[in-house]
Enzyme design. Sequence first.
Site, PDB file in Angstrom:
ATOM      1  N   ASP A 138       0.829  -1.204   0.000  1.00 40.96           N
ATOM      2  CA  ASP A 138       0.000   0.000   0.000  1.00 40.96           C
ATOM      3  C   ASP A 138       0.867   1.261   0.000  1.00 40.96           C
ATOM      4  O   ASP A 138       0.366   2.375  -0.143  1.00 40.96           O
ATOM      5  CB  ASP A 138      -0.989   0.004   1.163  1.00 40.96           C
ATOM      6  CG  ASP A 138      -0.333  -0.175   2.522  1.00 40.96           C
ATOM      7  OD1 ASP A 138       0.914  -0.170   2.589  1.00 40.96           O
ATOM      8  OD2 ASP A 138      -1.063  -0.320   3.517  1.00 40.96           O
ATOM      9  N   SER A 139       2.181   1.066   0.104  1.00 41.00           N
ATOM     10  CA  SER A 139       3.134   2.162  -0.084  1.00 41.00           C
ATOM     11  C   SER A 139       3.046   2.736  -1.487  1.00 41.00           C
ATOM     12  O   SER A 139       3.587   3.811  -1.758  1.00 41.00           O
ATOM     13  CB  SER A 139       4.558   1.679   0.202  1.00 41.00           C
ATOM     14  OG  SER A 139       4.846   0.482  -0.498  1.00 41.00           O
ATOM     15  N   ASP A 185      -0.896  -6.032  -0.300  1.00 34.51           N
ATOM     16  CA  ASP A 185      -1.412  -5.467   0.948  1.00 34.51           C
ATOM     17  C   ASP A 185      -2.926  -5.302   0.892  1.00 34.51           C
ATOM     18  O   ASP A 185      -3.463  -4.810  -0.107  1.00 34.51           O
ATOM     19  CB  ASP A 185      -0.806  -4.083   1.196  1.00 34.51           C
ATOM     20  CG  ASP A 185       0.429  -4.127   2.072  1.00 34.51           C
ATOM     21  OD1 ASP A 185       0.508  -5.020   2.943  1.00 34.51           O
ATOM     22  OD2 ASP A 185       1.312  -3.270   1.895  1.00 34.51           O
ATOM     23  N   LYS A 225      -1.272  -9.439   2.615  1.00 34.32           N
ATOM     24  CA  LYS A 225      -0.617  -9.024   3.859  1.00 34.32           C
ATOM     25  C   LYS A 225      -1.571  -8.126   4.633  1.00 34.32           C
ATOM     26  O   LYS A 225      -2.159  -7.214   4.055  1.00 34.32           O
ATOM     27  CB  LYS A 225       0.697  -8.291   3.594  1.00 34.32           C
ATOM     28  CG  LYS A 225       1.415  -7.857   4.894  1.00 34.32           C
ATOM     29  CD  LYS A 225       2.847  -7.427   4.631  1.00 34.32           C
ATOM     30  CE  LYS A 225       2.937  -6.070   3.978  1.00 34.32           C
ATOM     31  NZ  LYS A 225       2.417  -4.984   4.866  1.00 34.32           N
ATOM     32  N   GLU A 227      -1.959  -5.800   8.215  1.00 27.84           N
ATOM     33  CA  GLU A 227      -1.259  -5.153   9.319  1.00 27.84           C
ATOM     34  C   GLU A 227      -2.002  -5.343  10.641  1.00 27.84           C
ATOM     35  O   GLU A 227      -3.229  -5.368  10.678  1.00 27.84           O
ATOM     36  CB  GLU A 227      -1.100  -3.654   9.047  1.00 27.84           C
ATOM     37  CG  GLU A 227      -0.148  -3.329   7.912  1.00 27.84           C
ATOM     38  CD  GLU A 227       0.108  -1.839   7.791  1.00 27.84           C
ATOM     39  OE1 GLU A 227      -0.294  -1.084   8.697  1.00 27.84           O
ATOM     40  OE2 GLU A 227       0.710  -1.420   6.785  1.00 27.84           O
ATOM     41  N   GLU A 259       8.653  -4.472  11.178  1.00 24.37           N
ATOM     42  CA  GLU A 259       9.118  -3.178  10.669  1.00 24.37           C
ATOM     43  C   GLU A 259       9.563  -2.243  11.789  1.00 24.37           C
ATOM     44  O   GLU A 259       8.851  -2.052  12.777  1.00 24.37           O
ATOM     45  CB  GLU A 259       8.011  -2.506   9.847  1.00 24.37           C
ATOM     46  CG  GLU A 259       8.442  -1.168   9.257  1.00 24.37           C
ATOM     47  CD  GLU A 259       7.471  -0.618   8.222  1.00 24.37           C
ATOM     48  OE1 GLU A 259       7.711   0.487   7.723  1.00 24.37           O
ATOM     49  OE2 GLU A 259       6.475  -1.312   7.905  1.00 24.37           O
TER      50      GLU A 259
END
Length: 262
Positions: free
Chosen positions: A42-43, A81, A110, A112, A180
């Site tokens: 999502d970056s 993501d 993925k 979070e 992270e």
Amino acid sequence: MKIHDFKMKKQEQKKISMLTCYDYPSACIVAESNIDCVLVGDSVAMAVHGHPTTIMATIEMMELHTQAVARGLGKQFLITDLPFLGHKSSQGHTVENVKRLLQAGAQAVKIEGADKDTCQTISHLVNAGIPVMGHIGLTPQSIHQLGGYKVQGKNSEQAETLLQQAATLEQAGCFAVVIECVPQDLAKTITDSLVIPTIGIGAGPGTDGQVLVWHDMLGLQTSFNPKFVKKYFRAKDHFIEALNSYVQQVQQMHFPANEHSF
């Protein structure tokens, strides 16, 4: 790379290499490399679309970029993501979002965080046959709650929380966990406590693998320089040099030459 290779690499103490990728041309380049797995992160909201945080990523954005990467990728395992709030509503809505990403070409998602609701969602997805990668430490989707981009787990209470979160994600069925911006000793402790592999970013060399952002490691941008990034190329400088060379040759009528003309 296949899903079972993640745990096998950990067992054989072979490091896992992961890189973000957001478009077809980049995926074609990655396809010719030895990179193990690719993350459509999502970056992309920041690196490609210019937003200040990853919170601006939408399911439509992630779906579109996953499709583009999947078309160009080779043997690499593809993870996408689940964007901000993509798993915070009903389980039915979450499954629909994940379905869109899988149909776009992702082989896993993925997610979070490791709170109770998130872990229940992960268990539900895993039981439905969907591979899920976890993510703890600095979780950019929770950046406002965390008080900004800073190292997590620096005191004993935070460290214990991260250890518990990692164990909970493993129990929920995650096949791997991203760690992270966590002190390297803690990341190593977490890694040693798990059967599943860990992928570090800003977590030192003791994790089972590493991940970097495409634009960061290739030097495509120079305004964001976190300590954990190593730039393996100065792409921005070379691009500007090429552009200026093109302008000069056009102005001096050196381009197009005879070999470029009909």
